[in-house]
Design a protein around this motif. Sequence first.
Motif, PDB file in Angstrom:
ATOM      1  N   PHE A 155      -7.156  11.079   2.150  1.00 12.51           N
ATOM      2  CA  PHE A 155      -6.925   9.672   2.448  1.00 12.51           C
ATOM      3  C   PHE A 155      -5.504   9.250   2.084  1.00 12.51           C
ATOM      4  O   PHE A 155      -4.813   8.612   2.876  1.00 12.51           O
ATOM      5  N   TYR A 156      -5.066   9.600   0.886  1.00 10.44           N
ATOM      6  CA  TYR A 156      -3.744   9.162   0.452  1.00 10.44           C
ATOM      7  C   TYR A 156      -2.604   9.909   1.133  1.00 10.44           C
ATOM      8  O   TYR A 156      -1.461   9.454   1.084  1.00 10.44           O
ATOM      9  N   SER A 157      -2.883  11.023   1.776  1.00  8.96           N
ATOM     10  CA  SER A 157      -1.820  11.679   2.535  1.00  8.96           C
ATOM     11  C   SER A 157      -1.746  11.167   3.967  1.00  8.96           C
ATOM     12  O   SER A 157      -0.680  11.205   4.583  1.00  8.96           O
ATOM     13  N   LEU A 158      -2.855  10.658   4.526  1.00  3.86           N
ATOM     14  CA  LEU A 158      -2.863  10.188   5.911  1.00  3.86           C
ATOM     15  C   LEU A 158      -2.818   8.671   6.049  1.00  3.86           C
ATOM     16  O   LEU A 158      -2.705   8.163   7.157  1.00  3.86           O
ATOM     17  N   SER A 159      -2.902   7.945   4.969  1.00  4.95           N
ATOM     18  CA  SER A 159      -2.851   6.492   5.025  1.00  4.95           C
ATOM     19  C   SER A 159      -1.451   6.015   4.661  1.00  4.95           C
ATOM     20  O   SER A 159      -1.040   6.098   3.500  1.00  4.95           O
ATOM     21  N   ALA A 173      -1.225   3.387   1.937  1.00  6.76           N
ATOM     22  CA  ALA A 173      -1.547   3.922   0.608  1.00  6.76           C
ATOM     23  C   ALA A 173      -0.314   4.520  -0.065  1.00  6.76           C
ATOM     24  O   ALA A 173      -0.267   4.621  -1.286  1.00  6.76           O
ATOM     25  N   TRP A 174       0.682   4.896   0.717  1.00  2.00           N
ATOM     26  CA  TRP A 174       1.915   5.402   0.132  1.00  2.00           C
ATOM     27  C   TRP A 174       2.663   4.296  -0.602  1.00  2.00           C
ATOM     28  O   TRP A 174       3.321   4.544  -1.600  1.00  2.00           O
ATOM     29  N   PHE A 175       2.577   3.068  -0.089  1.00  3.20           N
ATOM     30  CA  PHE A 175       3.353   1.960  -0.633  1.00  3.20           C
ATOM     31  C   PHE A 175       2.528   0.968  -1.447  1.00  3.20           C
ATOM     32  O   PHE A 175       3.084   0.147  -2.145  1.00  3.20           O
ATOM     33  N   TYR A 176       1.218   1.030  -1.334  1.00  2.00           N
ATOM     34  CA  TYR A 176       0.347   0.062  -2.000  1.00  2.00           C
ATOM     35  C   TYR A 176       0.494   0.075  -3.521  1.00  2.00           C
ATOM     36  O   TYR A 176       0.523  -0.986  -4.133  1.00  2.00           O
ATOM     37  N   PRO A 177       0.619   1.231  -4.176  1.00  2.00           N
ATOM     38  CA  PRO A 177       0.777   1.223  -5.634  1.00  2.00           C
ATOM     39  C   PRO A 177       2.065   0.565  -6.123  1.00  2.00           C
ATOM     40  O   PRO A 177       2.151   0.173  -7.278  1.00  2.00           O
ATOM     41  N   ILE A 178       3.048   0.427  -5.275  1.00  2.51           N
ATOM     42  CA  ILE A 178       4.285  -0.239  -5.682  1.00  2.51           C
ATOM     43  C   ILE A 178       4.006  -1.700  -6.033  1.00  2.51           C
ATOM     44  O   ILE A 178       4.553  -2.239  -6.992  1.00  2.51           O
ATOM     45  N   PHE A 179       3.131  -2.328  -5.274  1.00  7.60           N
ATOM     46  CA  PHE A 179       2.853  -3.744  -5.460  1.00  7.60           C
ATOM     47  C   PHE A 179       1.700  -3.992  -6.429  1.00  7.60           C
ATOM     48  O   PHE A 179       1.722  -4.944  -7.181  1.00  7.60           O
ATOM     49  N   GLY A 185      -8.423   5.952  12.113  1.00  5.88           N
ATOM     50  CA  GLY A 185      -8.260   5.125  10.918  1.00  5.88           C
ATOM     51  C   GLY A 185      -9.590   4.676  10.341  1.00  5.88           C
ATOM     52  O   GLY A 185      -9.786   4.686   9.121  1.00  5.88           O
ATOM     53  N   ILE A 186     -10.525   4.298  11.204  1.00  5.09           N
ATOM     54  CA  ILE A 186     -11.847   3.863  10.745  1.00  5.09           C
ATOM     55  C   ILE A 186     -12.592   5.023  10.081  1.00  5.09           C
ATOM     56  O   ILE A 186     -13.179   4.861   9.009  1.00  5.09           O
ATOM     57  N   VAL A 187     -12.548   6.189  10.707  1.00 11.30           N
ATOM     58  CA  VAL A 187     -13.226   7.365  10.144  1.00 11.30           C
ATOM     59  C   VAL A 187     -12.592   7.764   8.819  1.00 11.30           C
ATOM     60  O   VAL A 187     -13.286   8.101   7.854  1.00 11.30           O
ATOM     61  N   LEU A 188     -11.279   7.711   8.738  1.00 10.15           N
ATOM     62  CA  LEU A 188     -10.581   8.039   7.508  1.00 10.15           C
ATOM     63  C   LEU A 188     -10.998   7.113   6.368  1.00 10.15           C
ATOM     64  O   LEU A 188     -11.276   7.565   5.252  1.00 10.15           O
ATOM     65  N   CYS A 189     -11.088   5.825   6.640  1.00  7.94           N
ATOM     66  CA  CYS A 189     -11.502   4.857   5.625  1.00  7.94           C
ATOM     67  C   CYS A 189     -12.966   5.046   5.253  1.00  7.94           C
ATOM     68  O   CYS A 189     -13.328   4.937   4.081  1.00  7.94           O
ATOM     69  N   PHE A 190     -13.810   5.331   6.232  1.00 12.07           N
ATOM     70  CA  PHE A 190     -15.232   5.526   5.964  1.00 12.07           C
ATOM     71  C   PHE A 190     -15.455   6.766   5.090  1.00 12.07           C
ATOM     72  O   PHE A 190     -16.240   6.726   4.133  1.00 12.07           O
ATOM     73  N   ILE A 191     -14.754   7.844   5.398  1.00  8.92           N
ATOM     74  CA  ILE A 191     -14.877   9.062   4.592  1.00  8.92           C
ATOM     75  C   ILE A 191     -14.405   8.808   3.165  1.00  8.92           C
ATOM     76  O   ILE A 191     -15.033   9.255   2.206  1.00  8.92           O
ATOM     77  N   HIS A 192     -13.321   8.066   3.013  1.00  8.09           N
ATOM     78  CA  HIS A 192     -12.834   7.754   1.674  1.00  8.09           C
ATOM     79  C   HIS A 192     -13.805   6.845   0.931  1.00  8.09           C
ATOM     80  O   HIS A 192     -14.027   7.007  -0.263  1.00  8.09           O
ATOM     81  N   ILE A 211      -6.758  -1.330  -7.999  1.00  2.00           N
ATOM     82  CA  ILE A 211      -6.499  -1.409  -6.561  1.00  2.00           C
ATOM     83  C   ILE A 211      -7.791  -1.751  -5.832  1.00  2.00           C
ATOM     84  O   ILE A 211      -8.795  -1.058  -5.972  1.00  2.00           O
ATOM     85  N   ASN A 212      -7.773  -2.833  -5.088  1.00  4.60           N
ATOM     86  CA  ASN A 212      -8.902  -3.235  -4.267  1.00  4.60           C
ATOM     87  C   ASN A 212      -8.861  -2.418  -2.972  1.00  4.60           C
ATOM     88  O   ASN A 212      -7.873  -2.490  -2.234  1.00  4.60           O
ATOM     89  N   PRO A 213      -9.900  -1.647  -2.672  1.00  2.85           N
ATOM     90  CA  PRO A 213      -9.807  -0.765  -1.503  1.00  2.85           C
ATOM     91  C   PRO A 213      -9.895  -1.496  -0.167  1.00  2.85           C
ATOM     92  O   PRO A 213      -9.410  -0.971   0.833  1.00  2.85           O
ATOM     93  N   TRP A 214     -10.476  -2.671  -0.095  1.00  5.51           N
ATOM     94  CA  TRP A 214     -10.684  -3.315   1.205  1.00  5.51           C
ATOM     95  C   TRP A 214      -9.387  -3.715   1.903  1.00  5.51           C
ATOM     96  O   TRP A 214      -9.238  -3.450   3.097  1.00  5.51           O
ATOM     97  N   PRO A 215      -8.424  -4.329   1.220  1.00  2.15           N
ATOM     98  CA  PRO A 215      -7.147  -4.570   1.924  1.00  2.15           C
ATOM     99  C   PRO A 215      -6.442  -3.272   2.314  1.00  2.15           C
ATOM    100  O   PRO A 215      -5.801  -3.193   3.357  1.00  2.15           O
ATOM    101  N   LEU A 216      -6.597  -2.255   1.479  1.00  2.16           N
ATOM    102  CA  LEU A 216      -5.998  -0.958   1.791  1.00  2.16           C
ATOM    103  C   LEU A 216      -6.650  -0.352   3.023  1.00  2.16           C
ATOM    104  O   LEU A 216      -5.962   0.204   3.884  1.00  2.16           O
ATOM    105  N   TYR A 217      -7.965  -0.456   3.138  1.00  2.00           N
ATOM    106  CA  TYR A 217      -8.663   0.039   4.322  1.00  2.00           C
ATOM    107  C   TYR A 217      -8.234  -0.733   5.565  1.00  2.00           C
ATOM    108  O   TYR A 217      -7.988  -0.147   6.617  1.00  2.00           O
ATOM    109  N   LEU A 218      -8.155  -2.036   5.448  1.00  2.00           N
ATOM    110  CA  LEU A 218      -7.742  -2.866   6.582  1.00  2.00           C
ATOM    111  C   LEU A 218      -6.324  -2.517   7.031  1.00  2.00           C
ATOM    112  O   LEU A 218      -6.068  -2.368   8.227  1.00  2.00           O
ATOM    113  N   LEU A 219      -5.435  -2.357   6.082  1.00  2.26           N
ATOM    114  CA  LEU A 219      -4.054  -1.995   6.419  1.00  2.26           C
ATOM    115  C   LEU A 219      -3.965  -0.583   7.007  1.00  2.26           C
ATOM    116  O   LEU A 219      -3.137  -0.324   7.882  1.00  2.26           O
ATOM    117  N   THR A 220      -4.816   0.314   6.545  1.00  3.16           N
ATOM    118  CA  THR A 220      -4.831   1.676   7.090  1.00  3.16           C
ATOM    119  C   THR A 220      -5.263   1.662   8.546  1.00  3.16           C
ATOM    120  O   THR A 220      -4.627   2.285   9.403  1.00  3.16           O
TER     121      THR A 220
END
Length: 84
Positions: free
Chosen positions: A33-37, A40-46, A13-20, A51-60
């Motif tokens: 990133f959006y296929s493995l997180s 990220a599948w549900f974040y655009p609903i809300f 998860g950390i490597v995935l977020c760092f690469i993104h 989109i702030n990436p930091w909460p998304l990275y933390l949740l990933t």
Amino acid sequence: MRYKYTKILTVVGIVLCFIHYIGHEYDPVYLLFYSLSVPAWFYPIFTYTNINPWPLYLLTILSWTIIGYAVDRFSVYRRAKDGE
């Protein structure tokens, strides 16, 4: 329990977020990133715009940690059941 898979999948998860974070303007990295997180599948609903990436990275990272913990728990359950 040594939490082997929890540690491995947390690093995934950390490597995935760092690469993104480094290469988010490239389509292959964006799609990876959006296929493995899972969040990220549900974040655009809300929040669809700005989109702030930091909460998304933390949740990933958190979701990969939880998945690893579930695998560890299942493997302990499986070993205990096979040992009986």
